[in-house]
Design an enzyme around this catalytic site. Sequence first.
Site, PDB file in Angstrom:
ATOM      1  N   LYS A 194       0.840  -1.201   0.000  1.00  0.00           N
ATOM      2  CA  LYS A 194       0.000   0.000   0.000  1.00  0.00           C
ATOM      3  C   LYS A 194       0.876   1.253   0.000  1.00  0.00           C
ATOM      4  CE  LYS A 194      -1.890   2.678   3.128  1.00  0.00           C
ATOM      5  NZ  LYS A 194      -1.879   4.000   2.459  1.00  0.00           N
ATOM      6  N   GLY A 246       7.438   4.681   7.939  1.00  0.00           N
ATOM      7  CA  GLY A 246       6.548   5.803   8.221  1.00  0.00           C
ATOM      8  C   GLY A 246       6.838   6.362   9.599  1.00  0.00           C
ATOM      9  N   SER A 247       5.805   6.927  10.217  1.00  0.00           N
ATOM     10  CA  SER A 247       6.020   7.613  11.495  1.00  0.00           C
ATOM     11  C   SER A 247       6.199   6.622  12.642  1.00  0.00           C
ATOM     12  CB  SER A 247       4.827   8.515  11.785  1.00  0.00           C
ATOM     13  OG  SER A 247       3.657   7.739  11.899  1.00  0.00           O
ATOM     14  N   GLY A 251       4.110   3.210  13.557  1.00  0.00           N
ATOM     15  CA  GLY A 251       4.949   2.016  13.742  1.00  0.00           C
ATOM     16  C   GLY A 251       4.661   1.345  15.073  1.00  0.00           C
ATOM     17  N   GLU A 268      10.812   0.838   9.686  1.00  0.00           N
ATOM     18  CA  GLU A 268      11.759   1.922   9.399  1.00  0.00           C
ATOM     19  C   GLU A 268      11.020   3.205   9.745  1.00  0.00           C
ATOM     20  OE1 GLU A 268      13.379   4.711   8.329  1.00  0.00           O
ATOM     21  OE2 GLU A 268      13.253   4.277   6.177  1.00  0.00           O
ATOM     22  N   CYS A 302      13.646  10.620   6.406  1.00  0.00           N
ATOM     23  CA  CYS A 302      13.734  10.089   7.778  1.00  0.00           C
ATOM     24  C   CYS A 302      15.137  10.239   8.350  1.00  0.00           C
ATOM     25  CB  CYS A 302      13.288   8.634   7.805  1.00  0.00           C
ATOM     26  SG  CYS A 302      14.071   7.654   6.532  1.00  0.00           S
ATOM     27  N   GLU A 399      10.763  14.941  15.416  1.00  0.00           N
ATOM     28  CA  GLU A 399      10.939  14.877  13.962  1.00  0.00           C
ATOM     29  C   GLU A 399       9.989  15.869  13.297  1.00  0.00           C
ATOM     30  OE1 GLU A 399       9.590  11.396  11.677  1.00  0.00           O
ATOM     31  OE2 GLU A 399      11.565  11.413  10.723  1.00  0.00           O
TER      32      GLU A 399
HETATM   33  P1  NDP Z   1       2.247   7.757   8.591  1.00  0.00           P
HETATM   34  O1  NDP Z   1       3.150   6.947   9.436  1.00  0.00           O
HETATM   35  O2  NDP Z   1       0.876   8.012   9.057  1.00  0.00           O
HETATM   36  O3  NDP Z   1       2.098   7.060   7.141  1.00  0.00           O
HETATM   37  C1  NDP Z   1       2.968   6.112   6.585  1.00  0.00           C
HETATM   38  C2  NDP Z   1       2.148   5.029   5.867  1.00  0.00           C
HETATM   39  O4  NDP Z   1       1.358   4.306   6.806  1.00  0.00           O
HETATM   40  C3  NDP Z   1       1.155   5.586   4.855  1.00  0.00           C
HETATM   41  O5  NDP Z   1       1.016   4.675   3.785  1.00  0.00           O
HETATM   42  C4  NDP Z   1      -0.122   5.650   5.675  1.00  0.00           C
HETATM   43  O6  NDP Z   1      -1.286   5.688   4.879  1.00  0.00           O
HETATM   44  C5  NDP Z   1      -0.031   4.369   6.466  1.00  0.00           C
HETATM   45  N1  NDP Z   1      -0.800   4.339   7.703  1.00  0.00           N
HETATM   46  C6  NDP Z   1      -1.304   5.383   8.407  1.00  0.00           C
HETATM   47  N2  NDP Z   1      -1.930   4.938   9.523  1.00  0.00           N
HETATM   48  C7  NDP Z   1      -1.808   3.595   9.523  1.00  0.00           C
HETATM   49  C8  NDP Z   1      -2.234   2.566  10.412  1.00  0.00           C
HETATM   50  N3  NDP Z   1      -2.881   2.829  11.542  1.00  0.00           N
HETATM   51  N4  NDP Z   1      -1.940   1.280  10.110  1.00  0.00           N
HETATM   52  C9  NDP Z   1      -1.252   0.980   8.980  1.00  0.00           C
HETATM   53  N5  NDP Z   1      -0.836   1.916   8.102  1.00  0.00           N
HETATM   54  C10 NDP Z   1      -1.095   3.204   8.366  1.00  0.00           C
HETATM   55  O7  NDP Z   1       2.940   9.114   8.238  1.00  0.00           O
HETATM   56  P2  NDP Z   1       2.215  10.484   7.799  1.00  0.00           P
HETATM   57  O8  NDP Z   1       2.129  10.462   6.357  1.00  0.00           O
HETATM   58  O9  NDP Z   1       0.938  10.713   8.501  1.00  0.00           O
HETATM   59  O10 NDP Z   1       3.257  11.535   8.323  1.00  0.00           O
HETATM   60  C11 NDP Z   1       3.216  11.953   9.681  1.00  0.00           C
HETATM   61  C12 NDP Z   1       4.598  12.146  10.209  1.00  0.00           C
HETATM   62  O11 NDP Z   1       5.290  10.910  10.157  1.00  0.00           O
HETATM   63  C13 NDP Z   1       5.472  13.097   9.404  1.00  0.00           C
HETATM   64  O12 NDP Z   1       5.293  14.407   9.809  1.00  0.00           O
HETATM   65  C14 NDP Z   1       6.849  12.582   9.696  1.00  0.00           C
HETATM   66  O13 NDP Z   1       7.314  13.144  10.896  1.00  0.00           O
HETATM   67  C15 NDP Z   1       6.663  11.109   9.886  1.00  0.00           C
HETATM   68  N6  NDP Z   1       7.024  10.309   8.686  1.00  0.00           N
HETATM   69  C16 NDP Z   1       8.181   9.640   8.749  1.00  0.00           C
HETATM   70  C17 NDP Z   1       8.580   8.898   7.667  1.00  0.00           C
HETATM   71  C18 NDP Z   1       9.855   8.152   7.689  1.00  0.00           C
HETATM   72  O14 NDP Z   1      10.292   7.664   6.649  1.00  0.00           O
HETATM   73  N7  NDP Z   1      10.494   8.046   8.825  1.00  0.00           N
HETATM   74  C19 NDP Z   1       7.799   8.837   6.425  1.00  0.00           C
HETATM   75  C20 NDP Z   1       6.550   9.568   6.497  1.00  0.00           C
HETATM   76  C21 NDP Z   1       6.219  10.278   7.590  1.00  0.00           C
HETATM   77  P3  NDP Z   1      -1.843   7.124   4.373  1.00  0.00           P
HETATM   78  O15 NDP Z   1      -0.717   7.924   3.847  1.00  0.00           O
HETATM   79  O16 NDP Z   1      -2.740   6.734   3.299  1.00  0.00           O
HETATM   80  O17 NDP Z   1      -2.461   7.737   5.570  1.00  0.00           O
END
Ligand code: NDP
Length: 489
Positions: A194, A246-247, A251, A268, A302, A399
């Site tokens: 996804k 992701g966040s 995570g 990650e 990240c 972050e």
């Molecule tokens: P998220 O962690 O919410 O999103 C990352 C992925 O997870 C997206 O595909 C998202 O879907 C999906 N997701 C969201 N909620 C869930 C859940 N409960 N269960 C499973 N999957 C889920 O990051 P955000 O885009 O909301 O960004 C928020 C903050 O996270 C940023 O400001 C940044 O600080 C951090 N971030 C860090 C990253 C990294 O690589 N370390 C990458 C991105 C963000 P969808 O996008 O469709 O909501």
Amino acid sequence: MSSKIKSLKYNGKWDFSPSIESIEDISLKKEYQLFINGQFQKPISKKYFPSINPSNEQQLTKIAHAESKDVDLAVNSARNAFNGHWGKLPAKERAKYIYRIARIIQEKSKELAIVETLDGGKPIRESRDIDIPLAAAHFFYYAGWADKLQYAFPNRTPKPLGVVGQIIPWNFPLMMAAWKIAPALATGNTVVLKPAETTSITALILAEIIQQAELPPGVVNIITGDGSTGELIVNHPDVNKIAFTGSTKVGKSIMQSISSTTKRSTMELGGKAANIIFEDAPVDQAVEGVINGIYFNQGHVCCAGSRLFVQESVYELVLRKLKDRMQSLVVGNPLDKNTDIGAINSKEQLSTINKYIDLGVKEGADIFQLNCELPNGGYWCPPTLFTNVSQSHSIANEEIFGPVLAVQTFRTTQEVINKANNTPFGLSAGVWTDKGSKAFNLASKLKAGVIWANTYNKFDPTSPFGGYKESGHGREGGLHGLSPYLNLE
Ligand code: NDP
């Protein structure tokens, strides 16, 4: 010289004529469907959400929203492919498919780079020179491992896990898809992936590439949606492993959800990396590395070097050079080949970044921002740095995921090690020094998964990447990136 050719004059800032990448040959579909069992299918709910160009807020297309029944279909098709043809295929045949995907990505690299820039807001120079070549390189690299797993893990019997659920963020959409899919296929697993809601298009073009490569149906399924779709993948009983980028917040919630299951995981997550300049460092090179470390991809990275530590004796010099270099950055149309800083990925992310900038000022730090005109419409944030920052400031701890640098100073090596490690994260760090021994000393004492010496943000598929503490667990890339997808008996 002909009188018609104007000579370039330098008045503290270069003026470049626009050099806009043509989008004439790019045709996006009106609607993108779910890629399940080798076919594009409408979502059962018939729901779609818009995908917006963050540089002008115009709608690019509509993306299908997968709900529970669609996730079931995707997981079932991945399971059938695993139990069927794919699971029985000799490893060298698997490798041929992965090579094919890599080659087609190269063939379509221009289209992919433009779409990545339109959908995510990053400068075309970055999508063209970094995201897309690295995505292809990942498939090439892992294709090479597919029939050599017994050499990677001698005296063991490596076996695939089964169906892996992969959830990726919006900062490097195609590259993250490659980091996830390539090792999963090389190790014989099948995939349900996804992409993030704001940047799904290149993952769906990758689905077309996978179709073109004639990968057997069901081996890779790409389904789109929001966080709730991600949750459905995480909680599906027939998924054997979750690979998430992701966040830290999401995570942690995923780890809670799977804690009572036998699902494997790689996480990650976030970072707050220290980039450290010692007084013996080559200052110009270090300043360039700091700029690249924090402003690359608008700071949506990240491993961004968001905390700068400068040895007191060179602080004034470094700061002056840093501010001068910031003034030469070009912020604007991401499709312009001169652009250094593109658009912020979404309205929500812009408001998060602005919240932190306000907090930095409120908590007493001194702000410096690039003095530039921002485009009308779209989401923009000028490169920003804060001085007079203390360890307790929010901008030094949390972050931000934007182009915001927090600068602190230090006197001794031990002091900077303590300050750099004073964070719940542990993803990456950078060290700038003329002394190899100092770099090695820091590399062994900084609590970070990746440490760059006299460079920053260098990525290579052969090299493992990942963190510890709240930055997650497991490694992606290199030989280390194979084992999270294998049972090693
Ligand atoms: P998220 O962690 O919410 O999103 C990352 C992925 O997870 C997206 O595909 C998202 O879907 C999906 N997701 C969201 N909620 C869930 C859940 N409960 N269960 C499973 N999957 C889920 O990051 P955000 O885009 O909301 O960004 C928020 C903050 O996270 C940023 O400001 C940044 O600080 C951090 N971030 C860090 C990253 C990294 O690589 N370390 C990458 C991105 C963000 P969808 O996008 O469709 O909501």
